[in-house]
Design a protein around this motif. Structure first.
Motif, PDB file in Angstrom:
ATOM      1  N   LYS A  29       0.813  -1.216   0.000  1.00 53.66           N
ATOM      2  CA  LYS A  29       0.000   0.000   0.000  1.00 53.66           C
ATOM      3  C   LYS A  29       0.850   1.271   0.000  1.00 53.66           C
ATOM      4  O   LYS A  29       0.346   2.344  -0.290  1.00 53.66           O
ATOM      5  N   ALA A  30       2.162   1.161   0.293  1.00 53.58           N
ATOM      6  CA  ALA A  30       3.051   2.318   0.274  1.00 53.58           C
ATOM      7  C   ALA A  30       3.636   2.557  -1.126  1.00 53.58           C
ATOM      8  O   ALA A  30       4.288   3.568  -1.344  1.00 53.58           O
ATOM      9  N   LEU A  31       3.379   1.648  -2.045  1.00 55.69           N
ATOM     10  CA  LEU A  31       3.933   1.742  -3.399  1.00 55.69           C
ATOM     11  C   LEU A  31       2.891   2.263  -4.377  1.00 55.69           C
ATOM     12  O   LEU A  31       1.687   2.167  -4.117  1.00 55.69           O
ATOM     13  N   PRO A  32       3.341   2.785  -5.513  1.00 54.10           N
ATOM     14  CA  PRO A  32       2.382   3.159  -6.555  1.00 54.10           C
ATOM     15  C   PRO A  32       1.568   1.930  -6.977  1.00 54.10           C
ATOM     16  O   PRO A  32       2.074   0.797  -6.951  1.00 54.10           O
ATOM     17  N   GLU A  33       0.338   2.155  -7.358  1.00 57.02           N
ATOM     18  CA  GLU A  33      -0.578   1.065  -7.709  1.00 57.02           C
ATOM     19  C   GLU A  33      -0.046   0.165  -8.818  1.00 57.02           C
ATOM     20  O   GLU A  33      -0.277  -1.040  -8.820  1.00 57.02           O
ATOM     21  N   ASN A  34       0.702   0.741  -9.743  1.00 56.65           N
ATOM     22  CA  ASN A  34       1.169  -0.029 -10.901  1.00 56.65           C
ATOM     23  C   ASN A  34       2.577  -0.611 -10.725  1.00 56.65           C
ATOM     24  O   ASN A  34       3.173  -1.084 -11.684  1.00 56.65           O
ATOM     25  N   ALA A  35       3.115  -0.614  -9.491  1.00 60.02           N
ATOM     26  CA  ALA A  35       4.454  -1.143  -9.241  1.00 60.02           C
ATOM     27  C   ALA A  35       4.486  -2.638  -9.548  1.00 60.02           C
ATOM     28  O   ALA A  35       3.543  -3.369  -9.248  1.00 60.02           O
ATOM     29  N   LYS A  36       5.599  -3.071 -10.152  1.00 58.74           N
ATOM     30  CA  LYS A  36       5.723  -4.485 -10.501  1.00 58.74           C
ATOM     31  C   LYS A  36       7.154  -4.962 -10.267  1.00 58.74           C
ATOM     32  O   LYS A  36       8.066  -4.153 -10.059  1.00 58.74           O
ATOM     33  N   GLU A  37       7.342  -6.274 -10.298  1.00 64.00           N
ATOM     34  CA  GLU A  37       8.666  -6.860 -10.108  1.00 64.00           C
ATOM     35  C   GLU A  37       9.641  -6.265 -11.116  1.00 64.00           C
ATOM     36  O   GLU A  37       9.305  -6.069 -12.281  1.00 64.00           O
ATOM     37  N   GLY A  38      10.843  -5.941 -10.638  1.00 64.09           N
ATOM     38  CA  GLY A  38      11.874  -5.370 -11.496  1.00 64.09           C
ATOM     39  C   GLY A  38      11.893  -3.853 -11.515  1.00 64.09           C
ATOM     40  O   GLY A  38      12.867  -3.262 -11.961  1.00 64.09           O
ATOM     41  N   ASP A  39      10.820  -3.224 -11.030  1.00 66.97           N
ATOM     42  CA  ASP A  39      10.794  -1.758 -10.996  1.00 66.97           C
ATOM     43  C   ASP A  39      11.832  -1.233 -10.010  1.00 66.97           C
ATOM     44  O   ASP A  39      12.089  -1.843  -8.963  1.00 66.97           O
ATOM     45  N   VAL A  40      12.424  -0.099 -10.341  1.00 63.43           N
ATOM     46  CA  VAL A  40      13.403   0.563  -9.478  1.00 63.43           C
ATOM     47  C   VAL A  40      12.696   1.693  -8.746  1.00 63.43           C
ATOM     48  O   VAL A  40      12.049   2.547  -9.361  1.00 63.43           O
ATOM     49  N   LEU A  41      12.808   1.682  -7.427  1.00 60.87           N
ATOM     50  CA  LEU A  41      12.231   2.725  -6.584  1.00 60.87           C
ATOM     51  C   LEU A  41      13.343   3.656  -6.129  1.00 60.87           C
ATOM     52  O   LEU A  41      14.437   3.204  -5.795  1.00 60.87           O
ATOM     53  N   THR A  42      13.071   4.931  -6.115  1.00 64.95           N
ATOM     54  CA  THR A  42      14.031   5.920  -5.627  1.00 64.95           C
ATOM     55  C   THR A  42      13.531   6.453  -4.298  1.00 64.95           C
ATOM     56  O   THR A  42      12.378   6.869  -4.193  1.00 64.95           O
ATOM     57  N   VAL A  43      14.405   6.440  -3.293  1.00 64.58           N
ATOM     58  CA  VAL A  43      14.051   6.920  -1.963  1.00 64.58           C
ATOM     59  C   VAL A  43      14.929   8.129  -1.652  1.00 64.58           C
ATOM     60  O   VAL A  43      16.154   8.046  -1.687  1.00 64.58           O
ATOM     61  N   ALA A  44      14.277   9.261  -1.381  1.00 58.75           N
ATOM     62  CA  ALA A  44      15.020  10.487  -1.085  1.00 58.75           C
ATOM     63  C   ALA A  44      14.260  11.292  -0.047  1.00 58.75           C
ATOM     64  O   ALA A  44      13.052  11.139   0.118  1.00 58.75           O
ATOM     65  N   ILE A  45      14.952  12.146   0.651  1.00 54.32           N
ATOM     66  CA  ILE A  45      14.339  13.057   1.616  1.00 54.32           C
ATOM     67  C   ILE A  45      13.989  14.343   0.886  1.00 54.32           C
ATOM     68  O   ILE A  45      14.831  14.929   0.206  1.00 54.32           O
ATOM     69  N   ASP A  46      12.755  14.770   1.029  1.00 57.61           N
ATOM     70  CA  ASP A  46      12.294  16.024   0.434  1.00 57.61           C
ATOM     71  C   ASP A  46      12.460  17.110   1.497  1.00 57.61           C
ATOM     72  O   ASP A  46      11.591  17.312   2.341  1.00 57.61           O
ATOM     73  N   GLY A  47      13.607  17.790   1.464  1.00 57.42           N
ATOM     74  CA  GLY A  47      13.929  18.788   2.481  1.00 57.42           C
ATOM     75  C   GLY A  47      12.915  19.915   2.559  1.00 57.42           C
ATOM     76  O   GLY A  47      12.561  20.365   3.648  1.00 57.42           O
TER      77      GLY A  47
END
Length: 67
Positions: A29-47
């Motif tokens: 539920k924390a991912l975009p609805e269309n996320a699938k295996e092999g997708d690359v997620l980017t995690v960053a802090i929005d200052g």
């Protein structure tokens, strides 16, 4: 900026591989609805957003505890 790769889905979690080759579970539920295996997620802090939220919370706290 950290990157994660969705390795697979198990139940309500996406099992993601980190850049250090470790695995972390992220709730689907924390991912975009269309996320699938092999997708690359980017995690960053929005200052900017962090600072905006901090100011809002500080303002609410000040209004609650002002004399």
């Amino acid at each position: 900026m950290k990157k994660l790769i969705i390795d697979r889905f198990e139940g309500e979690y996406a099992v993601c591989e980190t850049q250090s080759l470790e695995f972390v579970n992220i709730p689907k539920k924390a991912l975009p609805e269309n996320a699938k295996e092999g997708d690359v997620l980017t995690v960053a802090i929005d200052g900017g957003e962090t600072e905006s939220r901090k100011k809002k919370i500080d303002g609410l706290m000040n209004s609650l505890f002002s004399d």
